[in-house]
Design a protein around this motif. Structure first.
Motif, mmCIF file in Angstrom:
data_model
loop_
_atom_site.group_PDB
_atom_site.id
_atom_site.type_symbol
_atom_site.label_atom_id
_atom_site.label_comp_id
_atom_site.label_asym_id
_atom_site.label_seq_id
_atom_site.Cartn_x
_atom_site.Cartn_y
_atom_site.Cartn_z
ATOM 1 N N ARG A 1 0.839 -1.208 0.000
ATOM 2 C CA ARG A 1 0.000 0.000 0.000
ATOM 3 C C ARG A 1 0.869 1.251 0.000
ATOM 4 O O ARG A 1 0.557 2.228 -0.680
ATOM 5 C CB ARG A 1 -0.940 -0.010 1.216
ATOM 6 C CG ARG A 1 -1.725 1.272 1.385
ATOM 7 C CD ARG A 1 -2.633 1.580 0.175
ATOM 8 N NE ARG A 1 -3.096 2.953 0.216
ATOM 9 C CZ ARG A 1 -3.113 3.775 -0.820
ATOM 10 N NH1 ARG A 1 -2.737 3.380 -2.012
ATOM 11 N NH2 ARG A 1 -3.535 5.006 -0.692
ATOM 12 N N HIS B 1 -12.308 6.838 13.879
ATOM 13 C CA HIS B 1 -12.649 6.821 12.451
ATOM 14 C C HIS B 1 -11.594 7.585 11.640
ATOM 15 O O HIS B 1 -11.117 7.092 10.604
ATOM 16 C CB HIS B 1 -14.039 7.427 12.235
ATOM 17 C CG HIS B 1 -14.443 7.457 10.810
ATOM 18 N ND1 HIS B 1 -14.896 6.345 10.138
ATOM 19 C CD2 HIS B 1 -14.438 8.470 9.905
ATOM 20 C CE1 HIS B 1 -15.162 6.671 8.884
ATOM 21 N NE2 HIS B 1 -14.886 7.950 8.714
ATOM 22 N N PHE B 2 -11.246 8.761 12.102
ATOM 23 C CA PHE B 2 -10.217 9.555 11.412
ATOM 24 C C PHE B 2 -8.901 8.805 11.363
ATOM 25 O O PHE B 2 -8.249 8.718 10.311
ATOM 26 C CB PHE B 2 -10.018 10.909 12.108
ATOM 27 C CG PHE B 2 -8.800 11.633 11.628
ATOM 28 C CD1 PHE B 2 -8.804 12.281 10.402
ATOM 29 C CD2 PHE B 2 -7.624 11.639 12.381
ATOM 30 C CE1 PHE B 2 -7.656 12.933 9.936
ATOM 31 C CE2 PHE B 2 -6.483 12.284 11.923
ATOM 32 C CZ PHE B 2 -6.505 12.932 10.701
ATOM 33 N N LYS C 1 -8.342 5.604 11.664
ATOM 34 C CA LYS C 1 -8.457 4.408 10.817
ATOM 35 C C LYS C 1 -8.267 4.772 9.350
ATOM 36 O O LYS C 1 -7.496 4.126 8.631
ATOM 37 C CB LYS C 1 -9.815 3.738 11.025
ATOM 38 C CG LYS C 1 -10.076 2.556 10.092
ATOM 39 C CD LYS C 1 -11.519 2.105 10.151
ATOM 40 C CE LYS C 1 -12.404 3.128 9.479
ATOM 41 N NZ LYS C 1 -13.817 2.752 9.444
ATOM 42 N N GLY C 2 -8.963 5.795 8.897
ATOM 43 C CA GLY C 2 -8.853 6.203 7.499
ATOM 44 C C GLY C 2 -7.455 6.639 7.128
ATOM 45 O O GLY C 2 -6.936 6.261 6.069
ATOM 46 N N SER C 3 -6.838 7.398 8.003
ATOM 47 C CA SER C 3 -5.464 7.838 7.753
ATOM 48 C C SER C 3 -4.522 6.653 7.689
ATOM 49 O O SER C 3 -3.662 6.562 6.813
ATOM 50 C CB SER C 3 -5.017 8.796 8.864
ATOM 51 O OG SER C 3 -5.803 9.964 8.858
ATOM 52 N N LEU D 1 -5.172 3.483 7.015
ATOM 53 C CA LEU D 1 -5.394 2.664 5.823
ATOM 54 C C LEU D 1 -4.766 3.303 4.597
ATOM 55 O O LEU D 1 -4.210 2.616 3.742
ATOM 56 C CB LEU D 1 -6.885 2.435 5.600
ATOM 57 C CG LEU D 1 -7.569 1.489 6.573
ATOM 58 C CD1 LEU D 1 -9.083 1.512 6.374
ATOM 59 C CD2 LEU D 1 -7.029 0.073 6.437
ATOM 60 N N ASN D 2 -4.837 4.611 4.514
ATOM 61 C CA ASN D 2 -4.292 5.330 3.369
ATOM 62 C C ASN D 2 -2.783 5.158 3.259
ATOM 63 O O ASN D 2 -2.245 4.996 2.171
ATOM 64 C CB ASN D 2 -4.650 6.816 3.463
ATOM 65 C CG ASN D 2 -4.316 7.558 2.197
ATOM 66 O OD1 ASN D 2 -4.551 7.076 1.097
ATOM 67 N ND2 ASN D 2 -3.768 8.743 2.350
ATOM 68 N N ALA E 1 -4.576 0.492 11.913
ATOM 69 C CA ALA E 1 -5.918 0.690 11.347
ATOM 70 C C ALA E 1 -6.911 -0.300 11.934
ATOM 71 O O ALA E 1 -8.055 0.060 12.244
ATOM 72 C CB ALA E 1 -5.878 0.561 9.825
ATOM 73 N N CYS F 1 -7.875 0.758 15.398
ATOM 74 C CA CYS F 1 -8.757 1.934 15.312
ATOM 75 C C CYS F 1 -10.166 1.529 14.887
ATOM 76 O O CYS F 1 -11.152 2.046 15.413
ATOM 77 C CB CYS F 1 -8.183 2.963 14.345
ATOM 78 S SG CYS F 1 -6.668 3.738 14.946
ATOM 79 N N GLN F 2 -10.245 0.596 13.948
ATOM 80 C CA GLN F 2 -11.552 0.114 13.495
ATOM 81 C C GLN F 2 -12.295 -0.559 14.644
ATOM 82 O O GLN F 2 -13.491 -0.336 14.827
ATOM 83 C CB GLN F 2 -11.396 -0.850 12.331
ATOM 84 C CG GLN F 2 -12.722 -1.336 11.791
ATOM 85 C CD GLN F 2 -12.558 -2.171 10.533
ATOM 86 O OE1 GLN F 2 -11.461 -2.457 10.084
ATOM 87 N NE2 GLN F 2 -13.673 -2.561 9.952
ATOM 88 N N GLU G 1 -13.452 2.138 16.987
ATOM 89 C CA GLU G 1 -14.583 2.855 16.398
ATOM 90 C C GLU G 1 -15.871 2.052 16.570
ATOM 91 O O GLU G 1 -16.908 2.589 16.977
ATOM 92 C CB GLU G 1 -14.316 3.120 14.915
ATOM 93 C CG GLU G 1 -15.441 3.824 14.202
ATOM 94 C CD GLU G 1 -15.193 3.985 12.713
ATOM 95 O OE1 GLU G 1 -15.987 4.721 12.093
ATOM 96 O OE2 GLU G 1 -14.249 3.387 12.152
#
Length: 110
Positions: free
Chosen positions: A6, A51-52, A54-56, A58-59, A66, A69-70, A73
């Motif tokens: 990734r 949520h924030f 997790k998204g960061s 994963l990116n 992540a 964090c998930q 959440e």
């Protein structure tokens, strides 16, 4: 811990020149969010914070972070925010950050 495929994909998406800037911005924003998470007193803020993060994560490819964090959440959304191990989330980020900083140049050069 780190999804290097990734990371490589992200570097290809943004270009090698902009990759360092993206990483710097990511680390800065997540460092700030982690500091806020450490000091969190209002559990109603836990779900959006996780949520924030997790998204960061994963990116940029911080896979294990992540996942934690998930889970945080989801627990917060189910009203179980008090059961979320914030220290484990923070520690996972600290470890992933260190591995990323120490290994990214070598991993991405291959």
């Amino acid at each position: 811990m780190i999804d290097w495929a990734r990371v490589s994909e992200l570097r290809d998406e943004v270009g090698a020149e902009d990759f360092e800037e993206v990483v710097e911005l990511f680390l800065e924003e997540v460092d700030e969010a982690i500091a806020a998470l450490r000091d969190l007193t209002d559990l109603s803020e836990l779900e959006p914070q996780c949520h924030f993060l997790k998204g960061s994560a994963l990116n940029i490819g911080f896979r294990d972070f992540a996942n934690l964090c998930q889970a945080g959440e989801a627990a917060a959304a189910a009203g179980q925010g008090a059961d979320v191990d914030i220290a484990a989330i923070v520690q996972s980020y600290v470890e992933a950050r260190e591995v990323f900083i120490n290994q990214s140049a070598e991993r991405l050069a291959a």
